[in-house]
Design an enzyme around this catalytic site. Structure first.
Site, mmCIF file in Angstrom:
data_model
loop_
_atom_site.group_PDB
_atom_site.id
_atom_site.type_symbol
_atom_site.label_atom_id
_atom_site.label_comp_id
_atom_site.label_asym_id
_atom_site.label_seq_id
_atom_site.Cartn_x
_atom_site.Cartn_y
_atom_site.Cartn_z
ATOM 1 C CG HIS A 1 8.817 84.504 54.402
ATOM 2 N ND1 HIS A 1 9.994 84.657 54.414
ATOM 3 C CD2 HIS A 1 8.278 85.668 53.411
ATOM 4 C CE1 HIS A 1 10.584 85.281 53.548
ATOM 5 N NE2 HIS A 1 9.739 85.900 53.051
ATOM 6 C CE LYS B 1 10.249 82.997 50.357
ATOM 7 N NZ LYS B 1 8.760 83.609 50.515
ATOM 8 C CG ASP C 1 35.360 78.995 58.707
ATOM 9 O OD1 ASP C 1 35.698 80.291 58.406
ATOM 10 O OD2 ASP C 1 35.495 78.414 59.843
ATOM 11 C CG HIS D 1 13.638 86.718 47.082
ATOM 12 N ND1 HIS D 1 13.043 85.744 47.070
ATOM 13 C CD2 HIS D 1 12.911 87.788 47.759
ATOM 14 C CE1 HIS D 1 11.943 85.980 48.009
ATOM 15 N NE2 HIS D 1 12.032 87.166 48.267
ATOM 16 C CE LYS E 1 14.217 85.094 51.261
ATOM 17 N NZ LYS E 1 14.528 86.367 50.816
ATOM 18 C CG ASP F 1 6.590 59.803 47.023
ATOM 19 O OD1 ASP F 1 6.207 60.529 46.379
ATOM 20 O OD2 ASP F 1 6.612 58.500 46.407
#
Ligand SMILES: *[C@@H]1O[C@H](CO)[C@@H](O)[C@H](O)[C@H]1NC(C)=O
Ligand SMILES: *[C@@H]1O[C@H](CO)[C@@H](O)[C@H](O)[C@H]1NC(C)=O
Ligand SMILES: *[C@@H]1O[C@H](CO)[C@@H](O)[C@H](O)[C@H]1NC(C)=O
Ligand SMILES: *[C@@H]1O[C@H](CO)[C@@H](O)[C@H](O)[C@H]1NC(C)=O
Ligand SMILES: *[C@@H]1O[C@H](CO)[C@@H](O)[C@H](O)[C@H]1NC(C)=O
Length: 480
Positions: free
Chosen positions: A406, A408, A198, A191, A193, A413
């Site tokens: 979407h 996440k 480089d 899942h 991403k 603080d």
């Protein structure tokens, strides 16, 4: 010699003589070896004694300080038509992806869940798909041999029904593609991403390789340029997916040292971010994919919540104190308990901004109501939950699985946490995900920190007309 050809006898003898000579040789070598082995601890011990006697203890080893001119930019995708009446804006994920493609000189590694960058993939005729289609054509160009860039793509093994055309286009152009069968390996999916360019620049965030993630779904991510220390570390997480993408590979019971890291929640990487002294680390899930030294994603979340002094703001699509996909049903309250604990024990202000859309599981609402009911101004219990709805006009309603927040991430603080996982038990126990945790509490800079920028994003969304509070009367069918 002539009998040797007709009978096995002499040949056997020859072999046995040879064997015994080999055995002797082996025995001799073994004795030598044991002598050396016995010597090593003695030598080490004397060295350690010498070191403690003669040398001042270094504050930290050289390798955990990074001197790269790292530059972090917070990124967002704001769905078409959303208007916040706010000065809080961030560069787009689309623009950052284009920048990264433009920067690539030798390698681009992409960890991805699925690929639907074109209208064809989603059976739509949306003008707003053009950004995704442009990314695909740029990646195709980069995948060709002439570009001199090696493109590697790790993707969750697609199911029969899932489109594979983008992956095939890239693979035909020259990209190296590996399909990781997380279902078989950990009963989860890949899942994660992120991009590593480089071994120097990285992108990480909620956006999938999906045109809708650029124009029709609300996303949050970060790009870090010129930061090989962080990129090398994220590269190790990529290499684990890459290894598991080879046919027939199993998860090693102990990952080899090349996958291990020195940087984690207890010993984060020290680095300058936009010239401000900062610390950061990358967490990973599930536990089976964490090599030595790697902080598990769940532990990162729990410790970030625990570290908060004044507030914890969370913006995630799904929030469930359950193992969403397990049969029989299982309750899983690690994060939920931690939130209630800090709200009660230390009066930390807790805010959750959760998404509500056509595919929201109805069971999420009573759990959110339960959390929201833990509010009592007199008792100084301050927990609030809101649902964020991305409105859709009739045309936008036609786009499948779009028009949703979407995000996440979590901001306290103290720190910023930018992740890739839905917040329910499965994602931390079975599914591959990762997160970047940035800590600038000791920063002396007048420039806004990542934490301050992320807080501004949260407050903009929380105060917007798209958010509505969850209380005992919230009717899921009316709000969503
Ligand atoms: C995360 O949650 C959303 C909403 O339930 C779902 O569409 C998406 O597939 C989830 N991710 C995974 C990996 O299951
Ligand atoms: C990386 O740093 C170099 C040298 O300071 C600079 O020229 C270049 O523009 C930077 N790259 C990015 C993408 O910020
Ligand atoms: C952030 O850094 C400070 C010290 O600089 C440390 O005390 C604190 O525990 C860190 N917070 C997190 C969540 O890592
Ligand atoms: C870092 O600098 C870039 C511009 O170079 C800016 O866009 C970004 O907001 C800065 N990030 C932080 C955390 O200050
Ligand atoms: C923006 O301002 C307009 C006019 O004051 C208001 O109608 C709208 O609801 C506001 N939008 C948000 C997202 O707050």
């Amino acid at each position: 010699m002539s009998t040797r050809m007709s009978s096995d006898g002499p040949y056997e003898k020859l072999v046995s003589v040879k064997m015994s000579r080999e055995e002797m040789e082996q025995r001799y070598q073994a004795q030598k070896y044991y002598r050396i082995v016995l010597l090593i601890p003695t030598l080490l011990l004397s060295l350690m004694v010498l070191q403690t006697l003669l040398l001042p203890r270094p504050l930290h080893t050289h390798s955990d300080v990074c001197t790269d001119p790292c530059r972090l930019v917070l990124l967002e995708s704001i769905p078409e038509g959303l208007d916040f009446n706010s000065s809080t804006t961030n560069p787009s994920i689309y623009q950052a992806w284009l920048n990264l493609i433009g920067e690539a000189q030798s390698s681009l590694d992409i960890a991805s869940f699925y690929w639907t960058l074109t209208n064809k993939d989603t059976h739509t005729h949306e003008p707003t798909a053009d950004l995704g289609e442009h990314i695909l054509s740029e990646l195709t160009r980069l995948s060709k041999k002439e570009s001199g860039v090696s493109v590697r793509i790790a993707v969750s093994l697609p199911q029969e029904s899932q489109p594979q055309e983008d992956i095939n286009i890239l693979s035909n152009a020259g990209a190296d593609v590996r399909k990781v069968n997380m279902r078989e390996l950990t009963s989860g999916v890949l899942h994660t991403k992120f991009w590593v360019v480089d071994k120097k620049h990285i992108y990480i965030g909620s956006a999938n390789m999906d045109w809708r993630s650029l124009t029709q779904v609300k996303e949050l991510g970060a790009v870090v340029y010129n930061c090989s220390c962080l990129a090398e570390d994220l590269g190790k997480i990529f290499e684990a997916y890459w290894y598991l993408g080879e046919p027939g590979k199993r998860i090693p019971s102990h990952w080899p040292a090349s996958y291990s890291t020195l940087f984690n929640k207890d010993a984060p990487l020290q680095l300058p971010l936009n010239g401000t002294s900062s610390t950061a680390y990358l967490s990973s899930s599930p536990p089976a994919l964490c090599a030595d030294g790697r902080t598990q994603d769940l532990n990162a979340i729990l410790s970030v919540i625990d570290d908060a002094q004044r507030f914890v703001y969370i913006s995630v699509m799904n929030y469930l104190p359950t193992m969403e996909f397990s049969q029989p049903k299982r309750y899983w309250a690690e994060i939920d308990t931690q939130l209630r604990r800090v709200a009660y024990e230390r009066r930390v202000r807790v805010r959750l901004l959760i998404s509500c859309w056509g595919s929201t599981q109805p069971v999420m609402i009573p759990f959110l109501r339960s959390l929201a009911s833990l509010s009592d101004p007199k008792g100084k219990l301050d927990v609030q939950v809101k649902l964020f709805v991305v409105p859709a006009n009739p045309r936008q309603k036609e786009i499948p699985y779009a028009r949703v927040n979407h995000n996440k991430y979590m901001v306290t603080d103290k720190v910023a946490y930018i992740g890739t996982s839905n917040w329910s038990g499965d994602y931390f126990m079975h599914t591959a995900g990762s997160a970047l945790v940035v800590n600038q509490t000791s920063a002396q800079s007048t420039d806004p920190t990542v934490q301050e920028q992320l807080q501004a994003v949260f407050e903009r969304d929380w105060d917007s007309a798209y958010s509505s509070p969850v209380n005992q009367h919230t009717d899921f069918n009316i709000v969503c």
